[in-house]
Structures are given as C-alpha cells and as structure tokens.
Design an enzyme around this catalytic site. Structure first.
Site, PDB file in Angstrom:
ATOM      1  N   HIS A 306       0.847  -1.189   0.000  1.00 10.10           N
ATOM      2  CA  HIS A 306       0.000   0.000   0.000  1.00 10.10           C
ATOM      3  C   HIS A 306       0.878   1.233   0.000  1.00 10.10           C
ATOM      4  CE1 HIS A 306      -3.167   2.810   1.152  1.00 10.10           C
ATOM      5  NE2 HIS A 306      -3.986   1.902   0.678  1.00 10.10           N
ATOM      6  N   ASP A 363      -7.970  -5.368   0.066  1.00  9.01           N
ATOM      7  CA  ASP A 363      -8.467  -6.184  -1.048  1.00  9.01           C
ATOM      8  C   ASP A 363      -8.104  -7.647  -0.957  1.00  9.01           C
ATOM      9  OD1 ASP A 363      -9.662  -4.064  -2.365  1.00  9.01           O
ATOM     10  OD2 ASP A 363      -7.728  -3.409  -3.139  1.00  9.01           O
TER      11      ASP A 363
HETATM   12  N1  CMC Z   1       4.104  -7.462  -4.876  1.00  8.98           N
HETATM   13  C1  CMC Z   1       5.444  -7.453  -5.048  1.00  8.98           C
HETATM   14  N2  CMC Z   1       6.215  -6.368  -4.893  1.00  8.98           N
HETATM   15  C2  CMC Z   1       5.606  -5.220  -4.532  1.00  8.98           C
HETATM   16  C3  CMC Z   1       4.219  -5.158  -4.328  1.00  8.98           C
HETATM   17  C4  CMC Z   1       3.462  -6.324  -4.498  1.00  8.98           C
HETATM   18  N3  CMC Z   1       2.143  -6.324  -4.319  1.00  8.98           N
HETATM   19  N4  CMC Z   1       3.877  -3.889  -3.981  1.00  8.98           N
HETATM   20  C5  CMC Z   1       5.008  -3.175  -3.974  1.00  8.98           C
HETATM   21  N5  CMC Z   1       6.065  -3.988  -4.302  1.00  8.98           N
HETATM   22  C6  CMC Z   1       7.480  -3.601  -4.348  1.00  8.98           C
HETATM   23  C7  CMC Z   1       7.773  -2.814  -5.616  1.00  8.98           C
HETATM   24  O1  CMC Z   1       8.223  -3.665  -6.658  1.00  8.98           O
HETATM   25  C8  CMC Z   1       8.840  -1.867  -5.144  1.00  8.98           C
HETATM   26  O2  CMC Z   1      10.073  -2.570  -5.112  1.00  8.98           O
HETATM   27  P1  CMC Z   1      11.447  -1.775  -5.408  1.00  8.98           P
HETATM   28  O3  CMC Z   1      11.576  -0.739  -4.337  1.00  8.98           O
HETATM   29  O4  CMC Z   1      12.475  -2.863  -5.309  1.00  8.98           O
HETATM   30  O5  CMC Z   1      11.304  -1.198  -6.769  1.00  8.98           O
HETATM   31  C9  CMC Z   1       8.469  -1.565  -3.695  1.00  8.98           C
HETATM   32  O6  CMC Z   1       7.698  -2.701  -3.259  1.00  8.98           O
HETATM   33  C10 CMC Z   1       7.630  -0.304  -3.526  1.00  8.98           C
HETATM   34  O7  CMC Z   1       6.534  -0.370  -4.437  1.00  8.98           O
HETATM   35  P2  CMC Z   1       5.929   0.888  -5.189  1.00  8.98           P
HETATM   36  O8  CMC Z   1       5.187   0.434  -6.399  1.00  8.98           O
HETATM   37  O9  CMC Z   1       6.992   1.935  -5.374  1.00  8.98           O
HETATM   38  O10 CMC Z   1       4.932   1.412  -4.089  1.00  8.98           O
HETATM   39  P3  CMC Z   1       3.670   2.313  -4.344  1.00  8.98           P
HETATM   40  O11 CMC Z   1       3.398   3.007  -3.075  1.00  8.98           O
HETATM   41  O12 CMC Z   1       3.837   3.162  -5.559  1.00  8.98           O
HETATM   42  O13 CMC Z   1       2.540   1.230  -4.691  1.00  8.98           O
HETATM   43  C11 CMC Z   1       0.674  -0.177  -4.607  1.00  8.98           C
HETATM   44  C12 CMC Z   1       1.496   0.871  -3.867  1.00  8.98           C
HETATM   45  C13 CMC Z   1      -0.618  -0.456  -3.817  1.00  8.98           C
HETATM   46  C14 CMC Z   1       0.241   0.365  -6.009  1.00  8.98           C
HETATM   47  C15 CMC Z   1       1.518  -1.473  -4.762  1.00  8.98           C
HETATM   48  O14 CMC Z   1       1.867  -1.980  -3.491  1.00  8.98           O
HETATM   49  C16 CMC Z   1       0.798  -2.541  -5.589  1.00  8.98           C
HETATM   50  O15 CMC Z   1       0.865  -2.505  -6.827  1.00  8.98           O
HETATM   51  N6  CMC Z   1       0.102  -3.508  -4.899  1.00  8.98           N
HETATM   52  C17 CMC Z   1      -0.698  -4.495  -5.600  1.00  8.98           C
HETATM   53  C18 CMC Z   1      -2.012  -3.861  -6.001  1.00  8.98           C
HETATM   54  C19 CMC Z   1      -2.945  -3.692  -4.816  1.00  8.98           C
HETATM   55  O16 CMC Z   1      -3.140  -4.591  -4.018  1.00  8.98           O
HETATM   56  N7  CMC Z   1      -3.579  -2.505  -4.767  1.00  8.98           N
HETATM   57  C20 CMC Z   1      -4.594  -2.225  -3.741  1.00  8.98           C
HETATM   58  C21 CMC Z   1      -4.222  -1.103  -2.860  1.00  8.98           C
HETATM   59  S1  CMC Z   1      -5.328  -1.009  -1.455  1.00  8.98           S
HETATM   60  C22 CMC Z   1      -6.835  -0.545  -2.128  1.00  8.98           C
HETATM   61  C23 CMC Z   1      -6.921   0.893  -2.418  1.00  8.98           C
HETATM   62  O17 CMC Z   1      -6.734   1.701  -1.472  1.00  8.98           O
HETATM   63  O18 CMC Z   1      -7.218   1.238  -3.582  1.00  8.98           O
END
Ligand code: CMC
Length: 428
Positions: A306, A363
């Site tokens: 998240h 989720d």
């Molecule tokens: N699986 C594997 N690796 C992950 C995941 C995941 N679900 N989420 C983040 N990472 C890794 C990512 O690859 C990155 O690694 P590095 O620093 O080595 O590049 C690191 O963790 C940070 O990730 P980020 O994408 O920079 O973080 P963000 O804050 O931009 O993304 C997120 C947040 C929710 C989009 C992401 O965690 C994700 O894509 N999760 C899966 C989708 C999901 O479950 N979304 C629902 C969010 S809750 C409902 C809502 O509020 O809408």
C-alpha cells in the site's frame, strides 16, 4: 517567522516557509509562495510528499496501521456501527443521535429510485460490458437528470446531490449486475436497510420471494464501512480535482469511478481473487512468491502493499475475520481461502516482503467474501465504488465549502523540445 518555519537555500537566496500543524500527523511545509519567491517548482510525481488540501474527514497513520474517520477507529466503526451511521458521520462530522439516524436513513431511502428513463441507458451496453464501464456511463448520465441539485454554491443542493448519489448507487450497481446476467431489474424496497435493499435488488428474482440473510447483510455492511473513505487516495483526489473546476457533482463522481477501476486501486480486489484462483493450490504459492520478487517479471502479489500503510492494513484485519464468519455461515469450503491464508503467512515471513513492509491490504480478503456471497469478480470494484461514494461526496462537499479552495492545477518538469520553427510538410 518563529521556530515553526522551514528555511530553503536556493539560487543564493534564503527564503522562509510556514510549517503547518494538523491535529495529528506529520507537519506540512506550506510552499504556496515558493514559485513567487524563487521561480522554482517542486517535483513530486505520485504526490508521495504533497498534501493537496486540508481535511477533517479521515486520518491514516500508515506506520502504525491506524485509520480514523472523524477520529473514530475503523475497527470500532466496522464492528459496532452501520454504514448509514458512517455515512452520516463522514458527511456531517459527528455520529448521529437515534432520531437523526432515523431521519437520515429515511431521507436516503426516499432517493433510491432512478428516473425510469435511465434504465434505457443500460440497454445501450453490450451484455458482456464490464459493470464498471456501465457505472462510469450511468453515473455520468445522472448529471443530465437532476438539475435541481447541481448548483454547487448552494449547500442545500449540494446535500441533495450527495443524498441522491449515496441512495442511487446501490440501485445503479444492482441494475448493472442484473443486466449482465440477463435478469429483470428489481426496484428498491425502502422498508429494508440500505444494505439489505441492495442485496435484494441484486439477488432476488420476480419468480421467488427473497429473504435477506442477516449474517450476509451484516458482512456486506461491514465491507461498505471498510471502503467508505480513505483520505486523499487516487479516486478521491480525482473527484476533488474534477470538482475544483466547479463541475457537475454527478460527473465528478463518474470521474472518481473511472479512476477507481484501475488494478492498482479499486480493481485490485478483482485482481487479487483472480490471482488466488490462478494459484489454485497451496503447493503453487512458492512459484508465485518467486515471481513477485523477480524484478524482470511485472507480476505483483495483488492485495499486498500500500502507498500509505507500511504495516497491516487495519481494514484487512476486519476483512479476514468477516471472511471466516461468512464462509462458516454459508458452509462454503473454498480452497481459495486456504491459499489466501497460507500466502499471507509465507509473504509475512519472507525477507523481501518484510524489508519492503508489504502487508495484506483491504483487497486481499474482500474477494473471498464477495465471491462466497455470490458476486462475480467483475462486480467487486463496483461494490467498492458504491461504498466509496460516501467518502467522495463528503470530500467533495468539504472542498467546495473550503475558503482556500482553488482549481487544481499542478505544474510540471518540462523535458520536451525547446522552441523551434514549423517546417512545411514537403520539407520534412
Ligand atoms: N508485490 C510485489 N512487490 C511489490 C508489491 C506487491 N504487491 N507492492 C510493492 N512492491 C514492491 C515494488 O516492486 C517496489 O520494489 P522496489 O523498491 O524494489 O522497486 C516496492 O515494493 C515499492 O513499491 P511501489 O510500487 O513503489 O509502491 P507504491 O506506493 O507506488 O505502490 C501499490 C502501492 C498499492 C500500487 C503497490 O503496493 C501494488 O501494486 N500492490 C498491488 C495492487 C494492490 O493490491 N492494490 C490495492 C491497494 S489497497 C486498495 C486501495 O486503497 O485502492
């Protein structure tokens, strides 16, 4: 300026910026004068360090895994209140008294019907249209119907538009489902609860009586509470940005729905269940964990991680408990739930997920519950939109009544070509 200021050394000049303190949470450096003072912008794609507004609605402490609505912890609201109470709380600022709650619930129930003309919109969609596509279209179309509630400068009209949106969303969502399965639309019944009425409009058919199961009604109500609001997330910011131009309220909510649809936001619940089904059995989990950790593989564990929570999402805890209750009540033995529980344990103990502070989010378990209740995966994000409408309208109202409100207009770091002369097509 006293201690409560931040100094910036830039371009050989030192300038001071006020530091604002909220009631709780990080301090905020007020950079509104930055461009006037220095001629420079800040750069913050994804707004990871930017407060776009002042708000009294929802507070999140992502490190502690805390979520408060108007100060009340989400787990207390989910366990002890109802979605109508939470809607009142978010819109009005305080929990309602008994008669206030009755009056609010009555008002909402009086707006549940749609203008009959709107039902013809559905027939313009293919039967296999994604229900979120239908939601974007039909909610956008509301802007052409309710002209007596679109003067955004009139607080009364704003409230009527808000009540209409909260009340009509279950009807619109249930009709989107009915259309996809080829069953007749079911009109609302105002003697039922908000959630009971939604379940009936979704699952009843004219050929049979339908009795709302109180355990399912309660679980669904909890799911709605857990999704009601979540600070300045992408879809809420979209609603605020659309609304900042003075746009029609129904059109602003349609914009929020469009944003919510994405798999990184509301679409993650659908993606999470699809992923759990694809994994299928516990023995295949290590393969998927390895894929999630592989930088060359775009796969992510859906329902994990998240932007704000760097701890267990407090909503996921309630969701896990509710999943247990619903599966037990329905006598469902879904192997997907076993995969979810095992995957959670493995990921929570894996150094990759531990170091990056990736925990289950709201989720992760919601899909298991919704699927057990009988919703197809394509409806999951629709249910999220239904519940989040309360947060969207509360945030939209707060923005319009904020004297500091301005049209949202970010700047950019331009890296395209500098000025050059047009060349005639024959000479290129
Ligand atoms: N699986 C594997 N690796 C992950 C995941 C995941 N679900 N989420 C983040 N990472 C890794 C990512 O690859 C990155 O690694 P590095 O620093 O080595 O590049 C690191 O963790 C940070 O990730 P980020 O994408 O920079 O973080 P963000 O804050 O931009 O993304 C997120 C947040 C929710 C989009 C992401 O965690 C994700 O894509 N999760 C899966 C989708 C999901 O479950 N979304 C629902 C969010 S809750 C409902 C809502 O509020 O809408």
């Amino acid at each position: 300026m006293g201690d409560n200021s931040a100094k910036l050394n830039f371009g050989g000049q030192e300038t001071d910026y006020k530091v604002l303190s909220g009631s709780v949470g990080p301090e905020v450096i007020d950079i509104r004068k930055l461009y006037a003072n220095t001629g420079a912008f800040t750069y913050d794609p994804g707004f990871t360090s930017t407060a776009s507004c002042e708000s009294k609605l929802t507070y999140i402490d992502g490190d502690q895994g805390i979520l408060l609505h108007r100060g009340y912890p989400i787990d207390q609201l989910a366990e002890q209140s109802s979605f109508m109470e939470v809607a009142y709380l978010l819109l009005r600022g305080e929990l309602p008294g008994k008669s206030e709650l009755e009056s609010f619930t009555r008002t909402i129930s009086r707006h549940t019907m749609l203008n009959e003309q709107l039902s013809t919109f559905y027939r313009g969609f293919r039967r296999d249209a994604h229900p979120m596509a239908i939601m974007c279209g039909v909610v956008g179309a509301l802007s052409a119907f309710y002209h007596d509630s679109t003067d955004i400068n009139d607080p009364y009209q704003r409230m009527v538009a808000s009540h209409r949106l909260i009340a009509k969303m279950p009807t619109i969502a249930a009709m989107a489902y009915k259309y996809s399965v080829g069953q007749p639309f079911v009109y609302p019944r105002n003697d039922l609860s908000y959630t009971g009425n939604f379940l009936r409009m979704t699952f009843s058919v004219p050929a049979e009586d339908y009795v709302v199961d109180p355990v399912i009604e309660d679980a669904m109500d909890k799911i709605f509470i857990l999704h009601a609001d979540h600070e300045q997330n992408a879809s809420t910011s979209t609603v605020r940005l659309a609304g900042s131009s003075g746009a029609n309220p129904f059109a602003c909510i349609a914009a929020g729905i469009a944003c919510l649809w994405g798999p990184a936001h509301g679409g993650a619940n659908e993606a999470a269940l699809n992923m759990l089904r694809e994994i299928g059995t516990v023995d295949r989990i290590p393969e998927y964990i390895a894929r999630a950790k592989n930088k060359d593989d775009p796969f992510r564990l859906m329902g994990f991680g998240h932007r704000v929570y760097k701890n267990y999402d407090p909503r996921a805890k309630v969701m896990q408990k509710t999943a247990n209750e619903v599966l037990e009540r329905l006598g469902v033995k879904d192997p997907v739930f076993d995969v979810a529980r095992e995957l959670e344990q493995i990921a929570l103990n894996d150094p990759y997920f531990v170091e990056k502070k990736l925990y289950p989010n709201v989720d992760f378990y919601s899909g298991v519950i919704l699927s057990a209740i009988g919703f197809p995966t394509t409806m999951f994000t629709v249910l999220f939109a239904l519940a989040r409408t309360v947060g969207w309208v509360a945030q939209w109202n707060e923005m319009i009544s904020d004297p500091e409100q301005k049209i949202g207009r970010p700047r950019q770091l331009y890296t395209g070509p500098t000025a050059r002369d047009y060349v005639d097509v024959d000479k290129r």
